[in-house]
Design an enzyme around this catalytic site. Structure first.
Site, PDB file in Angstrom:
ATOM      1  N   GLN A 175       0.845  -1.197   0.000  1.00 56.19           N
ATOM      2  CA  GLN A 175       0.000   0.000   0.000  1.00 56.19           C
ATOM      3  C   GLN A 175       0.881   1.247   0.000  1.00 56.19           C
ATOM      4  O   GLN A 175       0.376   2.361  -0.034  1.00 56.19           O
ATOM      5  CB  GLN A 175      -0.883   0.015   1.254  1.00 56.19           C
ATOM      6  CG  GLN A 175      -1.824  -1.167   1.346  1.00 56.19           C
ATOM      7  CD  GLN A 175      -2.429  -1.292   2.733  1.00 56.19           C
ATOM      8  OE1 GLN A 175      -3.452  -0.683   3.031  1.00 56.19           O
ATOM      9  NE2 GLN A 175      -1.792  -2.055   3.593  1.00 56.19           N
TER      10      GLN A 175
ATOM     11  N   CYS B 195      -1.283  18.373 -23.286  1.00 55.69           N
ATOM     12  CA  CYS B 195      -2.655  18.901 -23.247  1.00 55.69           C
ATOM     13  C   CYS B 195      -2.795  20.081 -22.290  1.00 55.69           C
ATOM     14  O   CYS B 195      -3.895  20.591 -22.118  1.00 55.69           O
ATOM     15  CB  CYS B 195      -3.630  17.789 -22.864  1.00 55.69           C
ATOM     16  SG  CYS B 195      -3.616  17.393 -21.103  1.00 55.69           S
TER      17      CYS B 195
ATOM     18  N   HIS C 182      -1.663   1.394  -4.054  1.00 58.33           N
ATOM     19  CA  HIS C 182      -2.059   2.797  -3.869  1.00 58.33           C
ATOM     20  C   HIS C 182      -1.199   3.750  -4.701  1.00 58.33           C
ATOM     21  O   HIS C 182      -1.076   4.929  -4.374  1.00 58.33           O
ATOM     22  CB  HIS C 182      -1.999   3.172  -2.377  1.00 58.33           C
ATOM     23  CG  HIS C 182      -3.051   2.477  -1.565  1.00 58.33           C
ATOM     24  ND1 HIS C 182      -3.061   2.443  -0.189  1.00 58.33           N
ATOM     25  CD2 HIS C 182      -4.153   1.775  -1.951  1.00 58.33           C
ATOM     26  CE1 HIS C 182      -4.115   1.744   0.236  1.00 58.33           C
ATOM     27  NE2 HIS C 182      -4.788   1.322  -0.816  1.00 58.33           N
TER      28      HIS C 182
HETATM   29  P1  OAD Z   1      -1.281   3.094   8.970  1.00 61.98           P
HETATM   30  O1  OAD Z   1      -0.544   4.308   9.421  1.00 61.98           O
HETATM   31  O2  OAD Z   1      -2.754   3.136   8.992  1.00 61.98           O
HETATM   32  O3  OAD Z   1      -0.825   1.851   9.846  1.00 61.98           O
HETATM   33  C1  OAD Z   1       0.533   1.617  10.097  1.00 61.98           C
HETATM   34  C2  OAD Z   1       0.652   0.317  10.886  1.00 61.98           C
HETATM   35  O4  OAD Z   1       2.040   0.035  11.029  1.00 61.98           O
HETATM   36  C3  OAD Z   1       0.062   0.370  12.290  1.00 61.98           C
HETATM   37  O5  OAD Z   1      -0.713  -0.808  12.501  1.00 61.98           O
HETATM   38  C4  OAD Z   1       1.286   0.384  13.205  1.00 61.98           C
HETATM   39  O6  OAD Z   1       1.051  -0.273  14.456  1.00 61.98           O
HETATM   40  C5  OAD Z   1       2.282  -0.386  12.359  1.00 61.98           C
HETATM   41  N1  OAD Z   1       3.695  -0.078  12.621  1.00 61.98           N
HETATM   42  C6  OAD Z   1       4.259   1.044  13.124  1.00 61.98           C
HETATM   43  N2  OAD Z   1       5.589   0.920  13.182  1.00 61.98           N
HETATM   44  C7  OAD Z   1       5.896  -0.311  12.698  1.00 61.98           C
HETATM   45  C8  OAD Z   1       7.102  -1.031  12.498  1.00 61.98           C
HETATM   46  N3  OAD Z   1       8.304  -0.508  12.796  1.00 61.98           N
HETATM   47  N4  OAD Z   1       7.031  -2.279  11.976  1.00 61.98           N
HETATM   48  C9  OAD Z   1       5.824  -2.831  11.668  1.00 61.98           C
HETATM   49  N5  OAD Z   1       4.658  -2.195  11.833  1.00 61.98           N
HETATM   50  C10 OAD Z   1       4.687  -0.957  12.346  1.00 61.98           C
HETATM   51  O7  OAD Z   1      -0.713   2.733   7.519  1.00 61.98           O
HETATM   52  P2  OAD Z   1      -1.382   1.813   6.398  1.00 61.98           P
HETATM   53  O8  OAD Z   1      -2.077   0.643   7.003  1.00 61.98           O
HETATM   54  O9  OAD Z   1      -0.332   1.551   5.388  1.00 61.98           O
HETATM   55  O10 OAD Z   1      -3.510   5.400   1.637  1.00 61.98           O
HETATM   56  O11 OAD Z   1      -2.462   2.785   5.787  1.00 61.98           O
HETATM   57  C11 OAD Z   1      -3.252   2.352   4.710  1.00 61.98           C
HETATM   58  C12 OAD Z   1      -3.480   3.513   3.767  1.00 61.98           C
HETATM   59  O12 OAD Z   1      -4.032   4.614   4.484  1.00 61.98           O
HETATM   60  C13 OAD Z   1      -2.220   4.094   3.147  1.00 61.98           C
HETATM   61  O13 OAD Z   1      -1.770   3.381   2.012  1.00 61.98           O
HETATM   62  C14 OAD Z   1      -2.648   5.476   2.777  1.00 61.98           C
HETATM   63  C15 OAD Z   1      -3.435   5.856   4.005  1.00 61.98           C
HETATM   64  O14 OAD Z   1      -4.435   6.800   3.797  1.00 61.98           O
HETATM   65  C16 OAD Z   1      -3.237   6.113   0.554  1.00 61.98           C
HETATM   66  O15 OAD Z   1      -2.273   6.846   0.452  1.00 61.98           O
HETATM   67  C17 OAD Z   1      -4.213   5.885  -0.530  1.00 61.98           C
END
Ligand code: OAD
Length: 246
Positions: free
Chosen positions: A101, A156, A119
């Protein structure tokens, strides 16, 4: 069996492995996640002003400047031990699919050969009107609130927009199809560093579990167990992944 040993065992026996990564895998490279308390981007910036097509059309310079500021930070970041372990797993597993993502390129720079960016990518902007792809290699030098007028399309004259998927937009069809096909008959589904709240990517975990795959979460926050074969490994991607992959 300790959870980590159980996860290693499942991975080493699997014919088909699917990995889904989220912002957490890049956290140890110094890249902010979206929803972590205090440091998450969506704790400090308003997504309705920065991450929708409407927001871009309302104030293109604000949105373009924000993504250029993030591109500048990502250019300075380096892949961490978690990205490197994912790249090794691609070499070792008989069949392997990496779905991310993340809009950064840290998986590619760690050596992953095939990366499906669900994404989009911050490094692949395109014309909002005609869709023509652009790439800007020069590193910007910006502060986080600095507005920057976006460039216009050479063909464009439309506005060039960041190559990321915004709220209210569809995920790229090819990547989504690849994701569904990979999940359909995988043995192990690793969900790494994602809060699992943004669909349809978040739904892939359920699909994998429903068709019988073992689901393994890697996250500093313990994840709820909802399926028969589901493990929650608590720790960072940089600590845990090297223990799972030789
Ligand atoms: P989030 O910020 O929602 O979640 C990050 C996750 O990573 C959380 O569950 C944390 O606990 C975990 N985390 C933090 N540090 C970590 C580490 N060192 N190792 C492993 N895990 C860790 O991010 P996403 O789930 O990626 O969309 O968010 C999904 C989407 O929401 C993104 O792609 C973005 C955002 O809006 C778009 O840009 C379209």
């Amino acid at each position: 069996m300790a959870l980590i040993a159980e996860a290693r065992n499942l991975i080493s026996k699997a014919q088909k492995v699917v990995v889904l990564t989220g912002a957490g895998i890049s956290a140890e490279s110094g890249v902010a996640t979206f929803r972590d308390a205090l440091t998450g981007l969506w704790r400090n910036f308003d997504p309705t002003k920065l991450a929708t097509p409407e927001a871009y059309l309302r104030d293109p310079a604000l949105v373009w400047g924000w993504y250029e500021w993030r591109r500048q930070l990502l250019l300075k970041a380096q892949p961490n031990a978690g990205h490197l372990a994912v790249a090794r797993l691609e070499q070792q597993a008989p069949s392997f699919t990496l779905l991310t993502q993340n809009v950064d390129d840290l998986h590619e720079r760690a050596g992953s050969q095939q990366v499906a960016h669900l994404h989009g990518s911050i490094f692949h902007p395109y014309c909002f009107d005609c869709g023509r792809a652009y790439s800007f290699t020069a590193a910007p030098n910006l502060t986080k609130e600095q507005k920057v007028e976006p460039p216009h399309c050479r063909f464009c004259a439309g506005l060039i927009r960041p190559g990321v998927v915004w709220f209210g937009e569809e995920m790229p069809v090819a990547e989504l199809n690849l994701a569904y096909a990979a999940v359909e008959n995988c043995d192990v589904f690793l969900s790494i560093g994602t809060s699992g709240v943004v669909y349809p990517a978040a739904g892939l975990v359920e699909l994998a579990a429903q068709q019988g795959a073992a689901v393994i979460h890697l996250n500093p926050e313990s994840q709820p167990i909802r399926f028969a074969q589901e493990l929650s490994l608590v720790g960072t991607a940089g600590e845990l992944l090297p223990q799972l992959v030789n």
